[in-house]
Design a protein around this motif. Sequence first.
Motif, PDB file in Angstrom:
ATOM      1  N   GLY A 120       0.810  -1.215   0.000  1.00 38.79           N
ATOM      2  CA  GLY A 120       0.000   0.000   0.000  1.00 38.79           C
ATOM      3  C   GLY A 120       0.836   1.254   0.000  1.00 38.79           C
ATOM      4  N   ARG A 121       1.931   1.207   0.741  1.00 41.02           N
ATOM      5  CA  ARG A 121       2.822   2.370   0.818  1.00 41.02           C
ATOM      6  C   ARG A 121       3.463   2.648  -0.539  1.00 41.02           C
ATOM      7  N   LEU A 122       3.901   1.593  -1.227  1.00 46.96           N
ATOM      8  CA  LEU A 122       4.518   1.763  -2.538  1.00 46.96           C
ATOM      9  C   LEU A 122       3.501   2.244  -3.571  1.00 46.96           C
ATOM     10  N   LYS A 123       2.257   1.778  -3.455  1.00 45.45           N
ATOM     11  CA  LYS A 123       1.204   2.240  -4.366  1.00 45.45           C
ATOM     12  C   LYS A 123       1.007   3.743  -4.235  1.00 45.45           C
ATOM     13  N   GLN A 124       1.005   4.226  -3.005  1.00 43.22           N
ATOM     14  CA  GLN A 124       0.840   5.663  -2.769  1.00 43.22           C
ATOM     15  C   GLN A 124       2.003   6.440  -3.377  1.00 43.22           C
ATOM     16  N   GLN A 125       3.218   5.901  -3.256  1.00 44.70           N
ATOM     17  CA  GLN A 125       4.392   6.576  -3.813  1.00 44.70           C
ATOM     18  C   GLN A 125       4.359   6.570  -5.342  1.00 44.70           C
ATOM     19  N   ILE A 126       3.891   5.478  -5.937  1.00 45.12           N
ATOM     20  CA  ILE A 126       3.755   5.398  -7.396  1.00 45.12           C
ATOM     21  C   ILE A 126       2.825   6.488  -7.903  1.00 45.12           C
ATOM     22  N   SER A 127       1.811   6.825  -7.114  1.00 50.05           N
ATOM     23  CA  SER A 127       0.843   7.842  -7.539  1.00 50.05           C
ATOM     24  C   SER A 127       1.475   9.219  -7.649  1.00 50.05           C
ATOM     25  N   CYS A 128       2.678   9.387  -7.105  1.00 47.24           N
ATOM     26  CA  CYS A 128       3.358  10.689  -7.135  1.00 47.24           C
ATOM     27  C   CYS A 128       4.230  10.890  -8.370  1.00 47.24           C
ATOM     28  N   VAL A 129       4.201   9.938  -9.306  1.00 45.79           N
ATOM     29  CA  VAL A 129       5.125  10.008 -10.431  1.00 45.79           C
ATOM     30  C   VAL A 129       4.941  11.289 -11.251  1.00 45.79           C
ATOM     31  N   LYS A 130       3.684  11.751 -11.419  1.00 47.72           N
ATOM     32  CA  LYS A 130       3.456  12.976 -12.191  1.00 47.72           C
ATOM     33  C   LYS A 130       4.055  14.180 -11.474  1.00 47.72           C
ATOM     34  N   LEU A 131       3.903  14.215 -10.155  1.00 54.29           N
ATOM     35  CA  LEU A 131       4.470  15.311  -9.376  1.00 54.29           C
ATOM     36  C   LEU A 131       5.987  15.328  -9.479  1.00 54.29           C
ATOM     37  N   LEU A 132       6.605  14.156  -9.358  1.00 59.02           N
ATOM     38  CA  LEU A 132       8.066  14.078  -9.386  1.00 59.02           C
ATOM     39  C   LEU A 132       8.631  14.416 -10.759  1.00 59.02           C
ATOM     40  N   ASN A 133       7.852  14.166 -11.802  1.00 48.88           N
ATOM     41  CA  ASN A 133       8.321  14.456 -13.163  1.00 48.88           C
ATOM     42  C   ASN A 133       7.847  15.800 -13.685  1.00 48.88           C
ATOM     43  N   ASP A 134       7.336  16.639 -12.780  1.00 48.07           N
ATOM     44  CA  ASP A 134       6.843  17.955 -13.177  1.00 48.07           C
ATOM     45  C   ASP A 134       7.971  18.975 -13.107  1.00 48.07           C
ATOM     46  N   PHE A 135       8.639  19.195 -14.230  1.00 46.51           N
ATOM     47  CA  PHE A 135       9.725  20.160 -14.342  1.00 46.51           C
ATOM     48  C   PHE A 135       9.352  21.215 -15.383  1.00 46.51           C
ATOM     49  N   PRO A 136       9.892  22.421 -15.265  1.00 43.69           N
ATOM     50  CA  PRO A 136       9.591  23.451 -16.267  1.00 43.69           C
ATOM     51  C   PRO A 136      10.446  23.351 -17.525  1.00 43.69           C
ATOM     52  N   PHE A 137      11.348  22.380 -17.595  1.00 45.19           N
ATOM     53  CA  PHE A 137      12.306  22.309 -18.695  1.00 45.19           C
ATOM     54  C   PHE A 137      11.672  21.725 -19.953  1.00 45.19           C
ATOM     55  N   THR A 138      12.089  22.216 -21.104  1.00 50.50           N
ATOM     56  CA  THR A 138      11.504  21.768 -22.363  1.00 50.50           C
ATOM     57  C   THR A 138      11.854  20.312 -22.679  1.00 50.50           C
ATOM     58  N   PHE A 139      12.863  19.775 -22.022  1.00 52.22           N
ATOM     59  CA  PHE A 139      13.292  18.401 -22.297  1.00 52.22           C
ATOM     60  C   PHE A 139      12.775  17.407 -21.248  1.00 52.22           C
ATOM     61  N   SER A 140      11.868  17.849 -20.362  1.00 51.34           N
ATOM     62  CA  SER A 140      11.464  17.030 -19.214  1.00 51.34           C
ATOM     63  C   SER A 140      10.873  15.681 -19.602  1.00 51.34           C
ATOM     64  N   LYS A 141       9.972  15.662 -20.602  1.00 52.24           N
ATOM     65  CA  LYS A 141       9.322  14.408 -20.970  1.00 52.24           C
ATOM     66  C   LYS A 141      10.340  13.385 -21.449  1.00 52.24           C
ATOM     67  N   GLU A 142      11.287  13.820 -22.260  1.00 51.52           N
ATOM     68  CA  GLU A 142      12.325  12.905 -22.748  1.00 51.52           C
ATOM     69  C   GLU A 142      13.175  12.378 -21.608  1.00 51.52           C
ATOM     70  N   ALA A 143      13.486  13.245 -20.654  1.00 47.53           N
ATOM     71  CA  ALA A 143      14.424  12.892 -19.587  1.00 47.53           C
ATOM     72  C   ALA A 143      13.796  12.058 -18.479  1.00 47.53           C
ATOM     73  N   THR A 144      12.469  12.056 -18.382  1.00 44.91           N
ATOM     74  CA  THR A 144      11.823  11.319 -17.293  1.00 44.91           C
ATOM     75  C   THR A 144      10.963  10.171 -17.831  1.00 44.91           C
ATOM     76  N   TYR A 145       9.762  10.494 -18.344  1.00 45.50           N
ATOM     77  CA  TYR A 145       8.847   9.445 -18.798  1.00 45.50           C
ATOM     78  C   TYR A 145       9.466   8.547 -19.851  1.00 45.50           C
ATOM     79  N   GLN A 146      10.121   9.151 -20.840  1.00 48.40           N
ATOM     80  CA  GLN A 146      10.623   8.355 -21.952  1.00 48.40           C
ATOM     81  C   GLN A 146      11.806   7.483 -21.548  1.00 48.40           C
TER      82      GLN A 146
END
Length: 332
Positions: A46-72
């Motif tokens: 349950g604890r890990l599930k809650q942490q997984i839900s934070c992935v969007k927050l952790l990958n929220d950067f203002p940089f133009t290359f953010s999607k490539e550097a995190t999700y991809q």
Amino acid sequence: MECAATGNSRRCSGGANRRCDGCGAVFYCSASHQISHWSVHKEECGRLKQQISCVKLLNDFPFTFSKEATYQVCEKVETRCSFLDKLGIHRAGIWICECRPLSILKKQLCSRSEYYEWRGVPLDSPVALLLHWPVTIYQAIQLAFGKQLTAETTDELCIHYLGPERELYQAAVFGELHALLPGVQVYIDFVGPAVPHDRDGETLSLCSYAHCMEANCSCKTRKSTDDSSKITLRFHSGYYHDRYQELTKEFLPDLIIAPNAGIAAYKSWLPTIELIREIEVPTIFSDYCEEACRLADNCITSVTGTPLTVPVQLNPFRQPLAVEDSALLLPC
């Protein structure tokens, strides 16, 4: 990905391709291994599930290359190497340690957006991959002392920096502390087993930092060789608890920092934590994911007998490039 039940009495039957439906963070090689491991995993699922839900927050950067550097990177569309290669900096100069394995070579700001705006750095610049080291020190200072450190509040600061690895080969970026702490003379002692023996006792002085792109900015008028704000780096090979007495002959530390420490993973941290408890110096640890921080919290509190003063929280100056092939599929 490694089977979460590795080390049990039965051998793994193959690759770990069976993902836990509950948390989505751990994998197993077979249904039988997943069932046998449930008595262990149910405490954390349950604890890990809650942490997984934070992935969007952790990958929220203002940089133009953010999607490539995190999700991809996490989804295997990109790798660290291919991402850096597109930028033309793969295995080049100070970037050489940004892909694994390591190559062996000799006003308070609250967000990265504020930091970039203040320094005049464009958001399409990947310099954030390197500057997270000095700005994380800046963040640790704010957390430890609760105020902005300037020449008016102190003229000297001694930091013991534990467990450096990549930082050893990217030392020049710590010159950014000139801009972050103007007028403050900063001594940073890098201490850890990754410091090469032939660099033990080495001293490096950084007397300048990268200026912004504005032609008439006041930062270009500052003296880059002003000794009153010199950044001095000193290198020490070995464990902190073994080197502490020698390190403190000249200066006692004002602050101890241990980035990406892995406290729960290495028994060598135990005597260091005992030492920190005894000397009562403010200490800030960080790690790659929330779960590692929670485990570190348990380890530290069990040794010291007291709860953390600074709660586990997100580092606003974290590096905007995902970690590959970690043991768990948790947001980093």
